[in-house]
Write a protein that holds these residues in place. Structure first.
Motif, mmCIF file in Angstrom:
data_model
loop_
_atom_site.group_PDB
_atom_site.id
_atom_site.type_symbol
_atom_site.label_atom_id
_atom_site.label_comp_id
_atom_site.label_asym_id
_atom_site.label_seq_id
_atom_site.Cartn_x
_atom_site.Cartn_y
_atom_site.Cartn_z
ATOM 1 N N VAL A 126 -29.688 -2.234 59.859
ATOM 2 C CA VAL A 126 -31.112 -1.892 59.759
ATOM 3 C C VAL A 126 -31.659 -1.575 61.152
ATOM 4 N N LEU A 127 -31.324 -2.418 62.123
ATOM 5 C CA LEU A 127 -31.783 -2.187 63.488
ATOM 6 C C LEU A 127 -31.168 -0.904 64.054
ATOM 7 N N TRP A 128 -29.898 -0.642 63.727
ATOM 8 C CA TRP A 128 -29.240 0.606 64.136
ATOM 9 C C TRP A 128 -29.993 1.816 63.580
ATOM 10 N N LEU A 129 -30.319 1.754 62.279
ATOM 11 C CA LEU A 129 -31.002 2.884 61.647
ATOM 12 C C LEU A 129 -32.383 3.095 62.254
ATOM 13 N N ARG A 130 -33.105 2.019 62.505
ATOM 14 C CA ARG A 130 -34.423 2.153 63.121
ATOM 15 C C ARG A 130 -34.308 2.791 64.505
ATOM 16 N N ALA A 131 -33.300 2.360 65.278
ATOM 17 C CA ALA A 131 -33.098 2.950 66.607
ATOM 18 C C ALA A 131 -32.792 4.434 66.488
ATOM 19 N N TYR A 132 -31.985 4.806 65.502
ATOM 20 C CA TYR A 132 -31.623 6.212 65.343
ATOM 21 C C TYR A 132 -32.837 7.063 64.974
ATOM 22 N N THR A 133 -33.755 6.506 64.186
ATOM 23 C CA THR A 133 -34.966 7.281 63.867
ATOM 24 C C THR A 133 -35.755 7.574 65.136
ATOM 25 N N HIS A 134 -35.746 6.631 66.087
ATOM 26 C CA HIS A 134 -36.463 6.856 67.348
ATOM 27 C C HIS A 134 -35.761 7.907 68.196
ATOM 28 N N VAL A 135 -34.430 7.896 68.224
ATOM 29 C CA VAL A 135 -33.693 8.904 68.989
ATOM 30 C C VAL A 135 -33.993 10.303 68.454
ATOM 31 N N LEU A 136 -33.953 10.456 67.133
ATOM 32 C CA LEU A 136 -34.218 11.771 66.536
ATOM 33 C C LEU A 136 -35.674 12.185 66.736
ATOM 34 N N ARG A 137 -36.591 11.234 66.616
ATOM 35 C CA ARG A 137 -38.000 11.567 66.833
ATOM 36 C C ARG A 137 -38.283 11.916 68.287
ATOM 37 N N ALA A 138 -37.536 11.325 69.210
ATOM 38 C CA ALA A 138 -37.715 11.665 70.625
ATOM 39 C C ALA A 138 -37.417 13.140 70.852
ATOM 40 N N ALA A 182 -41.760 7.110 58.319
ATOM 41 C CA ALA A 182 -41.850 6.325 57.078
ATOM 42 C C ALA A 182 -40.652 5.386 56.942
ATOM 43 N N VAL A 183 -39.454 5.855 57.307
ATOM 44 C CA VAL A 183 -38.263 4.999 57.255
ATOM 45 C C VAL A 183 -38.432 3.810 58.192
ATOM 46 N N ASP A 184 -38.842 4.074 59.422
ATOM 47 C CA ASP A 184 -38.988 3.006 60.414
ATOM 48 C C ASP A 184 -40.059 2.008 59.999
ATOM 49 N N ARG A 185 -41.209 2.503 59.536
ATOM 50 C CA ARG A 185 -42.294 1.612 59.110
ATOM 51 C C ARG A 185 -41.862 0.748 57.932
ATOM 52 N N THR A 186 -41.049 1.312 57.046
ATOM 53 C CA THR A 186 -40.569 0.565 55.886
ATOM 54 C C THR A 186 -39.663 -0.580 56.314
ATOM 55 N N LEU A 187 -38.771 -0.317 57.259
ATOM 56 C CA LEU A 187 -37.768 -1.311 57.662
ATOM 57 C C LEU A 187 -38.297 -2.331 58.664
ATOM 58 N N GLN A 188 -39.351 -1.997 59.375
ATOM 59 C CA GLN A 188 -39.850 -2.866 60.445
ATOM 60 C C GLN A 188 -40.155 -4.298 59.985
ATOM 61 N N PRO A 189 -40.769 -4.510 58.806
ATOM 62 C CA PRO A 189 -41.093 -5.889 58.407
ATOM 63 C C PRO A 189 -39.868 -6.775 58.196
ATOM 64 N N LEU A 190 -38.684 -6.201 58.068
ATOM 65 C CA LEU A 190 -37.493 -7.020 57.872
ATOM 66 C C LEU A 190 -37.204 -7.874 59.100
ATOM 67 N N GLY A 191 -37.491 -7.317 60.293
ATOM 68 C CA GLY A 191 -37.200 -8.060 61.518
ATOM 69 C C GLY A 191 -35.727 -8.355 61.644
ATOM 70 N N ASP A 192 -35.404 -9.626 61.948
ATOM 71 C CA ASP A 192 -34.001 -10.013 62.088
ATOM 72 C C ASP A 192 -33.548 -10.921 60.951
ATOM 73 N N ARG A 193 -34.275 -10.870 59.836
ATOM 74 C CA ARG A 193 -33.890 -11.691 58.686
ATOM 75 C C ARG A 193 -32.584 -11.187 58.081
ATOM 76 N N PRO A 194 -31.765 -12.074 57.537
ATOM 77 C CA PRO A 194 -30.484 -11.646 56.974
ATOM 78 C C PRO A 194 -30.665 -10.823 55.696
ATOM 79 N N VAL A 195 -29.808 -9.818 55.552
ATOM 80 C CA VAL A 195 -29.812 -9.007 54.341
ATOM 81 C C VAL A 195 -28.445 -8.373 54.197
ATOM 82 N N LYS A 196 -28.034 -8.149 52.958
ATOM 83 C CA LYS A 196 -26.782 -7.443 52.685
ATOM 84 C C LYS A 196 -26.997 -6.530 51.493
ATOM 85 N N LEU A 197 -26.533 -5.285 51.649
ATOM 86 C CA LEU A 197 -26.713 -4.317 50.581
ATOM 87 C C LEU A 197 -25.484 -3.389 50.562
ATOM 88 N N PRO A 198 -24.507 -3.666 49.701
ATOM 89 C CA PRO A 198 -23.303 -2.823 49.646
ATOM 90 C C PRO A 198 -23.629 -1.417 49.154
#
Length: 414
Positions: free
Chosen positions: A196-208, A130-146
């Motif tokens: 965001v890309l780091w977090l998505r990658a980490y979800t894949h590592v844990l799911r593996a 669910a985390v990965d699917r949520t973040l996937q549409p962001l792609g490489d668009r800029p975002v900042k969230l302190p």
């Protein structure tokens, strides 16, 4: 005078509108902060999902909802462990990041069965999906969230019994419990596109890892070692042990040695769910691809705004974790090599054979996974092939840039 009356009515209507008008709506970043700082994960999920229902391309809302769902996944995993009285293992062989979660003590744990342990893993896979699917549409668009890590509240036991902060989890899981509580309130990161890309990658590592376990039947291993993690496992060994309950965690030294031997001996896992066999490899490939995209994004950054993962020109918020161009290049080379190995284009060396073994075929094989026989060579023979073998010297040179701290960096940057 009709126009004067009309103007007066218009003015009155305008005044009434201004009085009744709500305050300006909170931005998605503010909504994310508000709910995470309040520990209101469910409410935050609803609020940000509502924003995305109206504006599906809102980058800030996508990132915020991803963080909210990460908090939800963390809480659900910890609460499941709390339910069964989980305690972190003392044996270094069993110490992996997920097993260092700061789960509060449970004075009245439930009995845990092998099926319950598998259900915990499946729930984690679902939540990370669910985390990965949520973040996937962001792609490489800029975002900042302190985000102030010391202010993000997490209920690790459920029903308000295990209040902790994201900094507590970060310290336990990524710093081995060595984080300084005095830094909790100071550690503010700006969650950006690279993160965001780091977090998505980490979800894949844990799911593996989770999919590898769920593909196999490790019931006998559970019976042999579950008492090292839980006070009330449903296993014949736990029922027969005469040590007091508190002794199950510390135990006599001889008992710990016996359990370690049994654990290694029982690392012989037949296939339980064959359709899961390719998934671990696919997740690792996805993680490698996202890691390359992550570094491309991070290297393109020109600011220096409280970076979780910095480029060579930015400051790191993590003590002792300095990023250089040499380290980034070495990591990227490792990702390319790993992809070739995972695809079977390159073989891995084995200490007993001139030929290399095909990791892809091994991971997807329906044969029992016996770690001892694979290491000693007996079960490795079916996977031996002629072909290019990944050179040991390549791995030595690629990890030299990390100056003996490769494992620490790998845990951090996945």
């Amino acid at each position: 005078m009709i126009w004067a009356k009309g103007l007066a009515c218009l003015a009155a209507a305008l005044a009434l509108h201004l009085v009744a008008a709500p305050a300006s709506a909170a931005t998605p970043a503010e909504l994310t902060q508000k709910h995470l700082y309040a520990g209101a994960v469910a409410e935050g999920e609803k609020a940000l999902a509502a924003v995305l229902a109206k504006t599906p391309d809102d980058a800030e809302a996508i990132a915020g909802l991803g963080l909210i769902r990460l908090a939800k996944a963390t809480e659900r995993f910890s609460q499941a462990l709390y339910r069964y009285g989980f305690r972190p293992p003392e044996d270094p062989m069993m110490t992996v990041p997920l097993l260092t979660m700061p789960v509060p003590p449970n004075p009245n744990p439930e009995v845990i069965r092998y099926e319950d342990a598998r259900a915990i893993l499946q729930a984690l896979v679902d939540d990370l999906d669910a985390v990965d699917r949520t973040l996937q549409p962001l792609g490489d668009r800029p975002v900042k969230l302190p985000m102030a890590m010391g202010r993000v509240k997490l209920d690790l036991a459920g029903k308000g019994r295990g209040q902790a902060t994201l900094y507590d989890v970060y310290s336990a899981v990524l710093l081995g419990g060595q984080g300084d509580p005095a830094n909790a309130g100071k550690l503010v990161i700006t969650f950006d596109t690279g993160d965001v890309l780091w977090l998505r990658a980490y979800t894949h590592v844990l799911r593996a890892g989770a999919e590898f376990l769920l593909a196999r039947d490790w019931h006998r291993s559970f019976d042999a070692a579950a008492h090292l993690l839980f006070p009330k496992p449903d296993s014949p060994l736990a029922a027969a042990l005469t040590l007091p309950v508190e002794g199950l965690f510390t135990g006599a030294e001889d008992g710990r040695i016996a359990d370690a031997i049994a654990w290694i001996h029982l690392l012989n896992w037949p296939v339980a769910e064959a359709d899961r066999l390719p998934r671990a490899r696919e997740h690792l490939l996805a993680a490698a691809k996202l890691s390359r995209e992550m570094w491309a994004s991070i290297r393109a950054e020109t600011d220096d705004d409280r970076e979780w993962l910095p480029n060579a020109k930015q400051a790191s918020l993590i003590p002792g974790m300095t990023i250089t161009d040499d380290r980034i290049e070495s990591w990227l080379a490792l990702m390319v090599e790993s992809e070739a190995i995972l695809n079977g284009d390159k073989l891995l060396p084995h200490w007993r054979f001139d030929q290399g073994f095909n990791l892809r075929r091994l991971l997807e094989s329906p044969q029992p996974f016996d770690l001892v026989l694979l290491l000693t060579g007996t079960d490795m023979v079916p996977y031996l092939e002629d072909g290019p073998v990944s050179d040991r010297s390549f791995w030595e040179q690629a990890t030299e840039a990390f100056e003996g701290e490769f494992i620490s960096f790998a845990v951090w940057i996945n």
